[in-house]
Scaffold this motif. Structure first.
Motif, PDB file in Angstrom:
ATOM      1  N   GLY A 152      59.446 -60.757  32.985  1.00 49.02           N
ATOM      2  CA  GLY A 152      59.335 -59.565  32.105  1.00 49.02           C
ATOM      3  C   GLY A 152      58.338 -58.640  32.784  1.00 49.02           C
ATOM      4  O   GLY A 152      57.783 -58.553  33.818  1.00 49.02           O
ATOM      5  N   PRO A 153      58.103 -57.477  32.130  1.00 43.81           N
ATOM      6  CA  PRO A 153      57.342 -56.435  32.416  1.00 43.81           C
ATOM      7  C   PRO A 153      55.717 -56.881  32.771  1.00 43.81           C
ATOM      8  O   PRO A 153      55.246 -57.692  31.975  1.00 43.81           O
ATOM      9  N   ASN A 154      55.195 -56.353  33.614  1.00 39.28           N
ATOM     10  CA  ASN A 154      53.663 -56.729  33.944  1.00 39.28           C
ATOM     11  C   ASN A 154      53.005 -56.157  32.872  1.00 39.28           C
ATOM     12  O   ASN A 154      52.819 -55.038  32.567  1.00 39.28           O
ATOM     13  N   ALA A 155      51.951 -57.019  32.370  1.00 49.95           N
ATOM     14  CA  ALA A 155      51.052 -56.499  31.209  1.00 49.95           C
ATOM     15  C   ALA A 155      49.847 -55.718  31.946  1.00 49.95           C
ATOM     16  O   ALA A 155      49.274 -55.985  33.046  1.00 49.95           O
ATOM     17  N   GLN A 156      49.591 -54.682  31.236  1.00 50.57           N
ATOM     18  CA  GLN A 156      48.275 -53.708  31.637  1.00 50.57           C
ATOM     19  C   GLN A 156      46.908 -54.444  31.348  1.00 50.57           C
ATOM     20  O   GLN A 156      46.913 -55.168  30.324  1.00 50.57           O
ATOM     21  N   LEU A 157      46.137 -54.575  32.265  1.00 54.12           N
ATOM     22  CA  LEU A 157      45.066 -54.968  32.262  1.00 54.12           C
ATOM     23  C   LEU A 157      43.810 -53.954  31.958  1.00 54.12           C
ATOM     24  O   LEU A 157      44.039 -53.026  32.479  1.00 54.12           O
ATOM     25  N   TYR A 158      42.871 -54.466  31.253  1.00 54.53           N
ATOM     26  CA  TYR A 158      41.883 -53.423  30.839  1.00 54.53           C
ATOM     27  C   TYR A 158      40.353 -54.298  31.172  1.00 54.53           C
ATOM     28  O   TYR A 158      40.373 -55.297  31.071  1.00 54.53           O
ATOM     29  N   GLY A 159      39.585 -53.262  31.666  1.00 55.53           N
ATOM     30  CA  GLY A 159      38.125 -53.870  32.184  1.00 55.53           C
ATOM     31  C   GLY A 159      37.116 -53.013  31.533  1.00 55.53           C
ATOM     32  O   GLY A 159      37.470 -51.668  31.498  1.00 55.53           O
ATOM     33  N   VAL A 160      35.883 -53.436  31.440  1.00 55.64           N
ATOM     34  CA  VAL A 160      34.838 -52.515  31.034  1.00 55.64           C
ATOM     35  C   VAL A 160      34.409 -51.253  32.160  1.00 55.64           C
ATOM     36  O   VAL A 160      34.819 -51.777  33.516  1.00 55.64           O
ATOM     37  N   ASN A 161      34.464 -50.358  31.767  1.00 55.44           N
ATOM     38  CA  ASN A 161      34.109 -49.077  32.680  1.00 55.44           C
ATOM     39  C   ASN A 161      32.892 -49.319  33.394  1.00 55.44           C
ATOM     40  O   ASN A 161      31.827 -49.128  32.844  1.00 55.44           O
ATOM     41  N   PRO A 162      33.017 -49.410  34.872  1.00 54.17           N
ATOM     42  CA  PRO A 162      31.537 -49.845  35.218  1.00 54.17           C
ATOM     43  C   PRO A 162      30.566 -48.480  35.360  1.00 54.17           C
ATOM     44  O   PRO A 162      29.335 -48.593  35.417  1.00 54.17           O
ATOM     45  N   ARG A 163      31.408 -47.281  35.540  1.00 51.13           N
ATOM     46  CA  ARG A 163      30.534 -46.079  35.341  1.00 51.13           C
ATOM     47  C   ARG A 163      29.858 -45.479  34.096  1.00 51.13           C
ATOM     48  O   ARG A 163      29.378 -44.229  34.031  1.00 51.13           O
ATOM     49  N   ALA A 164      30.117 -46.336  33.009  1.00 48.57           N
ATOM     50  CA  ALA A 164      29.594 -45.843  31.872  1.00 48.57           C
ATOM     51  C   ALA A 164      28.220 -45.717  31.837  1.00 48.57           C
ATOM     52  O   ALA A 164      27.625 -44.954  30.787  1.00 48.57           O
ATOM     53  N   ALA A 165      27.484 -46.545  32.700  1.00 45.62           N
ATOM     54  CA  ALA A 165      26.194 -46.690  32.590  1.00 45.62           C
ATOM     55  C   ALA A 165      25.471 -47.446  33.771  1.00 45.62           C
ATOM     56  O   ALA A 165      26.225 -48.158  34.046  1.00 45.62           O
ATOM     57  N   HIS A 166      24.336 -46.891  33.994  1.00 41.82           N
ATOM     58  CA  HIS A 166      23.756 -47.474  35.363  1.00 41.82           C
ATOM     59  C   HIS A 166      22.278 -47.673  34.791  1.00 41.82           C
ATOM     60  O   HIS A 166      21.652 -46.829  34.057  1.00 41.82           O
ATOM     61  N   VAL A 167      21.548 -48.929  35.477  1.00 43.05           N
ATOM     62  CA  VAL A 167      20.325 -49.248  34.985  1.00 43.05           C
ATOM     63  C   VAL A 167      19.639 -49.621  36.361  1.00 43.05           C
ATOM     64  O   VAL A 167      20.338 -49.809  37.445  1.00 43.05           O
ATOM     65  N   ALA A 168      18.419 -49.541  36.488  1.00 45.74           N
ATOM     66  CA  ALA A 168      17.835 -50.022  37.483  1.00 45.74           C
ATOM     67  C   ALA A 168      16.612 -51.058  37.364  1.00 45.74           C
ATOM     68  O   ALA A 168      16.054 -51.125  36.067  1.00 45.74           O
ATOM     69  N   GLY A 169      16.225 -51.877  38.501  1.00 43.66           N
ATOM     70  CA  GLY A 169      15.089 -52.917  38.253  1.00 43.66           C
ATOM     71  C   GLY A 169      14.246 -52.553  39.580  1.00 43.66           C
ATOM     72  O   GLY A 169      14.806 -52.439  40.538  1.00 43.66           O
ATOM     73  N   LEU A 170      12.903 -52.932  39.563  1.00 40.65           N
ATOM     74  CA  LEU A 170      12.088 -52.775  40.365  1.00 40.65           C
ATOM     75  C   LEU A 170      11.191 -54.016  40.549  1.00 40.65           C
ATOM     76  O   LEU A 170      10.709 -54.384  39.335  1.00 40.65           O
ATOM     77  N   ASP A 171      11.191 -54.653  41.604  1.00 39.08           N
ATOM     78  CA  ASP A 171      10.262 -55.803  41.676  1.00 39.08           C
ATOM     79  C   ASP A 171       9.135 -55.383  42.760  1.00 39.08           C
ATOM     80  O   ASP A 171       9.217 -55.112  43.713  1.00 39.08           O
ATOM     81  N   VAL A 172       7.879 -55.504  41.980  1.00 36.53           N
ATOM     82  CA  VAL A 172       6.652 -55.028  42.547  1.00 36.53           C
ATOM     83  C   VAL A 172       5.870 -56.093  43.008  1.00 36.53           C
ATOM     84  O   VAL A 172       5.393 -56.940  42.355  1.00 36.53           O
ATOM     85  N   THR A 173       5.607 -56.278  44.073  1.00 32.78           N
ATOM     86  CA  THR A 173       4.727 -57.222  44.916  1.00 32.78           C
ATOM     87  C   THR A 173       3.650 -56.562  45.707  1.00 32.78           C
ATOM     88  O   THR A 173       3.739 -55.497  46.015  1.00 32.78           O
ATOM     89  N   PRO A 174       2.493 -57.407  46.255  1.00 35.80           N
ATOM     90  CA  PRO A 174       1.490 -57.108  47.004  1.00 35.80           C
ATOM     91  C   PRO A 174       2.212 -56.311  48.313  1.00 35.80           C
ATOM     92  O   PRO A 174       1.404 -55.563  49.013  1.00 35.80           O
ATOM     93  N   GLY A 175       3.144 -56.825  48.858  1.00 36.02           N
ATOM     94  CA  GLY A 175       3.731 -56.436  50.099  1.00 36.02           C
ATOM     95  C   GLY A 175       4.752 -55.286  49.933  1.00 36.02           C
ATOM     96  O   GLY A 175       4.936 -54.854  50.916  1.00 36.02           O
ATOM     97  N   GLY A 176       5.318 -54.742  48.800  1.00 40.30           N
ATOM     98  CA  GLY A 176       6.262 -53.677  48.620  1.00 40.30           C
ATOM     99  C   GLY A 176       6.844 -53.807  47.320  1.00 40.30           C
ATOM    100  O   GLY A 176       6.593 -54.710  46.396  1.00 40.30           O
ATOM    101  N   ILE A 177       7.768 -52.706  47.403  1.00 40.03           N
ATOM    102  CA  ILE A 177       8.900 -52.631  46.042  1.00 40.03           C
ATOM    103  C   ILE A 177      10.123 -52.809  46.624  1.00 40.03           C
ATOM    104  O   ILE A 177      10.548 -52.104  47.375  1.00 40.03           O
ATOM    105  N   VAL A 178      10.739 -53.629  45.840  1.00 37.88           N
ATOM    106  CA  VAL A 178      12.307 -53.590  46.039  1.00 37.88           C
ATOM    107  C   VAL A 178      12.873 -53.092  44.798  1.00 37.88           C
ATOM    108  O   VAL A 178      12.588 -53.645  43.679  1.00 37.88           O
ATOM    109  N   ALA A 179      13.726 -52.134  45.123  1.00 35.99           N
ATOM    110  CA  ALA A 179      14.723 -51.567  43.870  1.00 35.99           C
ATOM    111  C   ALA A 179      16.298 -51.643  43.965  1.00 35.99           C
ATOM    112  O   ALA A 179      16.515 -51.795  45.174  1.00 35.99           O
ATOM    113  N   ALA A 180      16.608 -51.866  42.799  1.00 35.49           N
ATOM    114  CA  ALA A 180      18.100 -52.020  42.825  1.00 35.49           C
ATOM    115  C   ALA A 180      18.769 -51.354  41.616  1.00 35.49           C
ATOM    116  O   ALA A 180      18.101 -51.000  40.634  1.00 35.49           O
ATOM    117  N   VAL A 181      20.092 -50.728  41.772  1.00 36.66           N
ATOM    118  CA  VAL A 181      20.700 -50.031  40.788  1.00 36.66           C
ATOM    119  C   VAL A 181      22.064 -50.709  40.696  1.00 36.66           C
ATOM    120  O   VAL A 181      22.609 -51.462  41.535  1.00 36.66           O
TER     121      VAL A 181
END
Length: 402
Positions: A70-99
């Motif tokens: 039969g007909p293929n079913a439409q799939l739906y997913g969360v819109n990844p671009r609906a929001a973005h967040v960031a995290g930062l890991d601060v250490t004595p050697g530096g900072i690693v950031a990611a979005v």
């Protein structure tokens, strides 16, 4: 905000919307029929729900499900671009950031050595800016940031405590300066606590409401999760177990001034080369040039690969040292599991974990199961991202506000 009354259609719609969005995050793209089955909603109601979420920009069509008659079913997913967040890991050697996008997919990252930048605020904004640029976004696209640091900010004074080794982060006005420099909501959390968040949401502690995570890298630290929630303590210092007085080692007084304590001196990474030397074990080739964490990890990894003779003795001695401090935590908290995390204990693998578990069974009144952490790729940063995602999803997914 539009008020709602329990049981009203608007509240029920919002609850169904959130349930569907959580299912899409857990399972990935789903068809209308599958969402209806998982939520218990009829197909027409599921169709209305998806249309509502699609109009709100929270759900997008992602393709079709093939392989069936039969007909293929439409799939739906969360819109990844609906929001973005960031995290930062601060250490004595530096900072690693990611979005990450709303699904948790990393879309940008940046590493900033600590030598770059003129102060904490400048370093944070530069690290965040680099990750945002790498993601192809602008800073106003970021809904929330969570910053991980050693120690914790005292809720009464705003000053960073238990982290004298982190230069430039001890101004009493630092949080105000960061708030002024960053246009989005900013959260701050202890780095080890965030490693526990990563394990609780994605790793070895999933499904467990009471656990202790022991972190072992530059310093020894613990995170305490009780009743499913982080226990931070009155000043945020819960889990600073490196300062813990332990038997078998002299008391360390004025611990915050020397930034050490009995447990750190007994089982921190700095003790492993001396333990090995006393057993006649030399350092692995190239280990002398590594950081203390790298050298300690190299020693344990080599011993775990051939756990006989002196190598077994090294693993047993270090297991006893680790179990000594853990026994105090277990006696007070009686956790369901203990998660061993950080590069040093990870290097000892299952051999070290089993030895620590056996020692702990002798030293503590209860016998929690010891497990190795499974979030190995920057668990602190991953925990910061998960913390930011959880708060942002609560806001974005609350369709009762729309």
């Amino acid at each position: 905000m539009t008020g709602t009354t329990p049981g009203t259609p608007s509240l029920l719609r919002a609850m169904n919307d959130r349930a569907a969005l959580d299912l899409l995050l857990e399972h990935g793209p789903l068809s209308r029929t599958r969402i209806g089955r998982l939520t218990g909603l009829s197909k027409p109601t599921a169709s209305q729900l998806l249309a509502r979420l699609e109009a709100a920009g929270l759900v997008v069509a992602t393709g079709t499900a093939g392989g069936r008659p039969g007909p293929n079913a439409q799939l739906y997913g969360v819109n990844p671009r609906a929001a973005h967040v960031a995290g930062l890991d601060v250490t004595p050697g530096g900072i690693v950031a990611a979005v990450v996008d709303l699904t948790g997919e990393v879309v940008g990252s940046h590493e900033l050595p600590y030598a770059e930048g003129t102060g904490a605020v400048d370093r944070v904004t530069r690290a965040l800016g680099g990750a945002v640029k790498d993601a192809g976004l602008v800073r106003s696209d970021i809904h929330r940031v969570v910053i991980a640091t050693p120690g914790s900010f005292d809720p009464r004074t705003g000053a960073l405590r238990y982290a004298e080794h982190l230069p430039g982060w001890h101004s009493p006005t630092l949080l105000e300066e960061l708030a002024a420099a960053l246009p989005m909501p900013v959260g701050y959390e202890n780095d080890v606590n965030l490693a526990a968040v990563a394990e609780q949401r994605l790793g070895a502690a999933r499904g467990h409401g009471d656990f202790v995570l022991l972190w072992n890298e530059e310093g020894l630290g613990a995170a305490l999760v009780l009743g499913g929630r982080l226990h931070r303590g009155w000043t945020g210092g819960a889990g600073e177990v490196g300062f813990l007085p332990v038997p078998g080692h002299p008391l360390v007084r004025q611990v915050t001034r020397v930034n050490s304590g009995g447990y750190q001196a007994l089982a921190g990474v700095e003790v492993l080369p001396g333990m090995a030397a006393a057993l006649g074990i030399g350092m692995p080739p190239g280990a002398e040039a590594q950081t203390p964490v790298g050298a300690a990890a190299a020693l344990l990894a080599r011993a775990a690969a051939d756990p006989e003779g002196a190598n077994l003795g090294l693993l047993q001695q270090y297991a006893t040292a680790l179990a000594t401090g853990l026994a105090a935590l277990v006696a007070v908290l009686d956790p369901e599991i203990v998660v061993l995390s950080g590069a040093v204990t990870a290097a000892g693998g299952d051999v070290l974990r089993e030895l620590v578990e056996a020692e702990l069974a002798d030293l503590a009144p209860s016998r929690p199961r010891l497990v190795s952490g499974t979030v190995r790729e920057r668990p602190v940063l991953r925990g910061a991202l998960e913390s930011a995602l959880a708060a942002t999803r609560d806001e974005v997914f609350d369709t009762s506000r729309r």
